[in-house]
Write a protein that holds these residues in place. Structure first.
Motif, PDB file in Angstrom:
ATOM      1  N   LEU A 303       0.835  -1.195   0.000  1.00 45.82           N
ATOM      2  CA  LEU A 303       0.000   0.000   0.000  1.00 45.82           C
ATOM      3  C   LEU A 303       0.871   1.247   0.000  1.00 45.82           C
ATOM      4  O   LEU A 303       1.907   1.302   0.673  1.00 45.82           O
ATOM      5  N   ASP A 304       0.458   2.246  -0.763  1.00 45.90           N
ATOM      6  CA  ASP A 304       1.185   3.515  -0.849  1.00 45.90           C
ATOM      7  C   ASP A 304       1.458   4.061   0.550  1.00 45.90           C
ATOM      8  O   ASP A 304       0.556   4.157   1.386  1.00 45.90           O
ATOM      9  N   GLU A 305       2.711   4.395   0.823  1.00 45.89           N
ATOM     10  CA  GLU A 305       3.105   4.866   2.154  1.00 45.89           C
ATOM     11  C   GLU A 305       2.384   6.141   2.564  1.00 45.89           C
ATOM     12  O   GLU A 305       2.206   6.406   3.753  1.00 45.89           O
ATOM     13  N   GLU A 306       1.977   6.944   1.608  1.00 43.89           N
ATOM     14  CA  GLU A 306       1.315   8.205   1.930  1.00 43.89           C
ATOM     15  C   GLU A 306      -0.147   8.018   2.313  1.00 43.89           C
ATOM     16  O   GLU A 306      -0.778   8.936   2.827  1.00 43.89           O
ATOM     17  N   SER A 307      -0.676   6.841   2.068  1.00 44.37           N
ATOM     18  CA  SER A 307      -2.075   6.585   2.383  1.00 44.37           C
ATOM     19  C   SER A 307      -2.273   6.518   3.896  1.00 44.37           C
ATOM     20  O   SER A 307      -1.525   5.847   4.611  1.00 44.37           O
ATOM     21  N   LYS A 308      -3.276   7.200   4.396  1.00 38.47           N
ATOM     22  CA  LYS A 308      -3.541   7.257   5.835  1.00 38.47           C
ATOM     23  C   LYS A 308      -4.706   6.356   6.254  1.00 38.47           C
ATOM     24  O   LYS A 308      -5.174   6.430   7.385  1.00 38.47           O
ATOM     25  N   VAL A 309      -5.169   5.516   5.345  1.00 40.85           N
ATOM     26  CA  VAL A 309      -6.336   4.693   5.644  1.00 40.85           C
ATOM     27  C   VAL A 309      -5.974   3.561   6.596  1.00 40.85           C
ATOM     28  O   VAL A 309      -4.806   3.180   6.733  1.00 40.85           O
ATOM     29  N   THR A 310      -7.000   3.027   7.247  1.00 41.47           N
ATOM     30  CA  THR A 310      -6.866   1.835   8.079  1.00 41.47           C
ATOM     31  C   THR A 310      -7.587   0.692   7.390  1.00 41.47           C
ATOM     32  O   THR A 310      -8.763   0.812   7.047  1.00 41.47           O
ATOM     33  N   ILE A 311      -6.877  -0.397   7.164  1.00 45.20           N
ATOM     34  CA  ILE A 311      -7.472  -1.566   6.524  1.00 45.20           C
ATOM     35  C   ILE A 311      -7.671  -2.638   7.585  1.00 45.20           C
ATOM     36  O   ILE A 311      -6.752  -2.961   8.336  1.00 45.20           O
ATOM     37  N   ALA A 312      -8.868  -3.162   7.647  1.00 43.58           N
ATOM     38  CA  ALA A 312      -9.198  -4.171   8.654  1.00 43.58           C
ATOM     39  C   ALA A 312      -9.972  -5.305   7.995  1.00 43.58           C
ATOM     40  O   ALA A 312     -10.367  -5.233   6.831  1.00 43.58           O
ATOM     41  N   GLY A 313     -10.181  -6.359   8.744  1.00 37.49           N
ATOM     42  CA  GLY A 313     -10.913  -7.509   8.232  1.00 37.49           C
ATOM     43  C   GLY A 313     -10.600  -8.729   9.066  1.00 37.49           C
ATOM     44  O   GLY A 313     -10.020  -8.633  10.154  1.00 37.49           O
ATOM     45  N   LYS A 314     -10.959  -9.892   8.552  1.00 35.34           N
ATOM     46  CA  LYS A 314     -10.679 -11.140   9.254  1.00 35.34           C
ATOM     47  C   LYS A 314      -9.419 -11.783   8.688  1.00 35.34           C
ATOM     48  O   LYS A 314      -9.287 -11.950   7.479  1.00 35.34           O
ATOM     49  N   SER A 315      -8.507 -12.130   9.584  1.00 36.37           N
ATOM     50  CA  SER A 315      -7.284 -12.833   9.199  1.00 36.37           C
ATOM     51  C   SER A 315      -6.724 -13.510  10.440  1.00 36.37           C
ATOM     52  O   SER A 315      -7.246 -13.336  11.546  1.00 36.37           O
ATOM     53  N   LEU A 316      -5.663 -14.272  10.244  1.00 33.55           N
ATOM     54  CA  LEU A 316      -4.982 -14.840  11.400  1.00 33.55           C
ATOM     55  C   LEU A 316      -4.323 -13.732  12.213  1.00 33.55           C
ATOM     56  O   LEU A 316      -4.110 -12.625  11.713  1.00 33.55           O
ATOM     57  N   LEU A 317      -3.999 -14.056  13.445  1.00 35.59           N
ATOM     58  CA  LEU A 317      -3.332 -13.112  14.336  1.00 35.59           C
ATOM     59  C   LEU A 317      -1.952 -13.646  14.694  1.00 35.59           C
ATOM     60  O   LEU A 317      -1.648 -14.826  14.500  1.00 35.59           O
ATOM     61  N   HIS A 318      -1.116 -12.787  15.234  1.00 37.70           N
ATOM     62  CA  HIS A 318       0.160 -13.232  15.782  1.00 37.70           C
ATOM     63  C   HIS A 318       0.503 -12.351  16.979  1.00 37.70           C
ATOM     64  O   HIS A 318      -0.205 -11.400  17.298  1.00 37.70           O
ATOM     65  N   SER A 319       1.572 -12.696  17.655  1.00 38.50           N
ATOM     66  CA  SER A 319       2.046 -11.945  18.818  1.00 38.50           C
ATOM     67  C   SER A 319       0.985 -11.925  19.917  1.00 38.50           C
ATOM     68  O   SER A 319       0.258 -12.891  20.100  1.00 38.50           O
ATOM     69  N   VAL A 320       0.878 -10.805  20.615  1.00 33.83           N
ATOM     70  CA  VAL A 320       0.026 -10.756  21.797  1.00 33.83           C
ATOM     71  C   VAL A 320      -1.453 -10.923  21.456  1.00 33.83           C
ATOM     72  O   VAL A 320      -2.224 -11.477  22.249  1.00 33.83           O
ATOM     73  N   ARG A 321      -1.872 -10.483  20.270  1.00 36.57           N
ATOM     74  CA  ARG A 321      -3.286 -10.616  19.909  1.00 36.57           C
ATOM     75  C   ARG A 321      -3.684 -12.084  19.782  1.00 36.57           C
ATOM     76  O   ARG A 321      -4.795 -12.469  20.152  1.00 36.57           O
ATOM     77  N   LEU A 322      -2.783 -12.902  19.268  1.00 32.28           N
ATOM     78  CA  LEU A 322      -3.053 -14.333  19.161  1.00 32.28           C
ATOM     79  C   LEU A 322      -3.147 -14.963  20.548  1.00 32.28           C
ATOM     80  O   LEU A 322      -4.071 -15.732  20.837  1.00 32.28           O
ATOM     81  N   THR A 323      -2.201 -14.647  21.410  1.00 34.68           N
ATOM     82  CA  THR A 323      -2.216 -15.199  22.768  1.00 34.68           C
ATOM     83  C   THR A 323      -3.472 -14.773  23.517  1.00 34.68           C
ATOM     84  O   THR A 323      -4.079 -15.569  24.244  1.00 34.68           O
TER      85      THR A 323
END
Length: 441
Positions: A303-323
């Protein structure tokens, strides 16, 4: 411990930089190691800790990372400003509480999913040399990927060979370096063999590692590839698995172009969004909390670095969110995520406190004690900034800094092996002379 010294303020200072200089006469190596300690105090002991705390509190309580960073940065400064005495009092009160809370929560998940413990152990041993095949929403991982992550996380977790623990143990009142060394052996055992094993079993037995959850996508986990692929199609999964293998040269083409978004929903096209080694679902785009309508510019899957949007959805998690999600699958239910957040808060914060001491000892060695206060100020500022930085980027920084300390320290340890052997021999000789009844018959 054996080669420690007192600084100009009468405080005990020790660690690898002192035995590198005093025992090996390698001042250059000591300087190199001290620089690595200071860098690692930020990249290993500081930034990942607050980043995980902020992510955990945001996941559980919805607290903005910026607020978490600001409050804890102030608390961190108040603790470390008191020097080693206040640090010791803080950690000896916090760490046992943290460990108890976490172990109880982990056992609650493990016993609730007891039927999955056997298969979890079998999976661990079966996949040691083969990697993990795709299952559920997980697109699989090669042996090289698993080995890389396992070794990196293992070194980061217990700091074995890194040279950080000797800095702390040098401040102990024990007169014998061998007795202090035996105490330090417990650290990697408790941290890695007990805590990390429990965490691994919780994640595997709960099934959270193959389940997609609603989350905000981080740019470093986000990838857009050409073509439409589904994780329900075995042929597609095989191609995606190969694409994610860093040793595979036959990768799929990265998407370059634009994606139209209407009321937060990307229009369908000849592309697939990958996030955290899974095919993303129910993707939506927002800008400052409102549904976004416009165009996303993608170059080589990024994604273009200048874009300020937030992209969300369903996917796997990792790190503390997974735990965090894994801990909700036990007897404590949704309360399990509070156990993770509280345990993580105490553990990670105490780690950041401890690493501030390592850094100020290295600063003292290099520049003198008058530069300790400026170091602490910068340390606290970095702690605050890392609270809202990208998790994956923070982890990558941490892994590099671990290596920067470990290599010179292991080199010094190898050169000192005869010295260590002789010191241990003399210790036991003195011990048995003082306690003849303890001598083996």
């Amino acid at each position: 411990h054996k080669y420690r010294e007192k600084d100009e303020q009468g405080k005990m200072s020790g660690g690898p930089m002192y035995y590198m200089e005093n025992a090996l006469n390698m001042k250059w190596l000591a300087v190199l190691f001290s620089i690595a300690v200071i860098v690692s105090s930020f990249g290993s002991g500081n930034m990942p800790q607050i980043n995980n705390i902020a992510a955990g509190l945001n996941e559980t309580f919805g607290i903005e990372p910026l607020l978490t960073g600001a409050v804890l940065a102030v608390l961190l400064f108040l603790v470390i400003i008191g020097g080693v005495t206040r640090i010791v009092h803080f950690t000896e009160a916090v760490v046992p509480t943290m460990a108890l809370i976490y172990v109880v929560g982990a056992l609650g998940v493990i016993f609730y999913n007891i039927e999955n413990i056997g298969p979890s152990f079998m999976m661990i041993f079966d996949d040691i040399f083969t990697g993990t095949a795709a299952t559920g929403g997980f697109l699989g991982a090669s042996m090289a990927f698993a080995l890389d992550r396992g070794v990196n996380r293992g070194l980061y977790s217990n700091e074995a060979g890194q040279g950080s623990a000797p800095i702390a143990h040098a401040a102990a009142k024990a007169h014998e370096p061998v007795s202090e060394g035996m105490v330090s052996i417990l650290e990697p055992f408790i941290d890695t063999i007990i805590i990390c094993t429990l965490t691994g079993l919780v994640i595997l037995a709960s099934g959270a590692w193959t389940t997609k959850y609603e989350n905000d996508f981080q740019r470093s986990d986000f990838d857009v590839i050409e073509g439409v692929y589904s994780d329900q199609n075995p042929a597609d999964v095989a191609r995606l698995f190969a694409h994610l293998d860093p040793n595979n040269s036959d990768n799929l083409n990265e998407f370059t172009g634009t994606i139209d978004v209407v009321n937060g929903i990307p229009t369908k096209g000849n592309y697939t969004i990958i996030n955290a080694r899974s095919v993303a679902e129910d993707v939506h785009v927002s800008l400052e909390g409102e549904d976004f309508t416009g165009t996303l510019s993608i170059t080589e899957g990024v994604l273009d670095e200048e874009s300020k949007v937030t992209i969300a959805g369903k996917s796997l998690l990792h790190s503390v969110r997974l735990t965090t999600q894994a801990f909700t699958t036990g007897y404590f239910g949704e309360f399990g995520k509070y156990i993770v957040s509280i345990g993580l808060l105490l553990f990670a914060f105490s780690t950041a406190v401890a690493w501030s001491y390592y850094g100020d000892r290295a600063t003292t060695y290099l520049l003198g004690s008058k530069f300790v206060m400026p170091y602490r100020v910068v340390y606290v500022l970095a702690f605050f900034v890392a609270s809202f930085a990208d998790t994956t980027i923070i982890w990558n920084i941490a892994l590099v800094t671990v290596v920067a300390m470990t290599i010179p320290n292991l080199f010094a340890i190898l050169l000192l092996h005869r010295d260590m052997k002789q010191t241990v021999k003399e210790y036991w000789q003195g011990f048995y002379e003082e306690h003849p009844d303890q001598k083996k018959k």
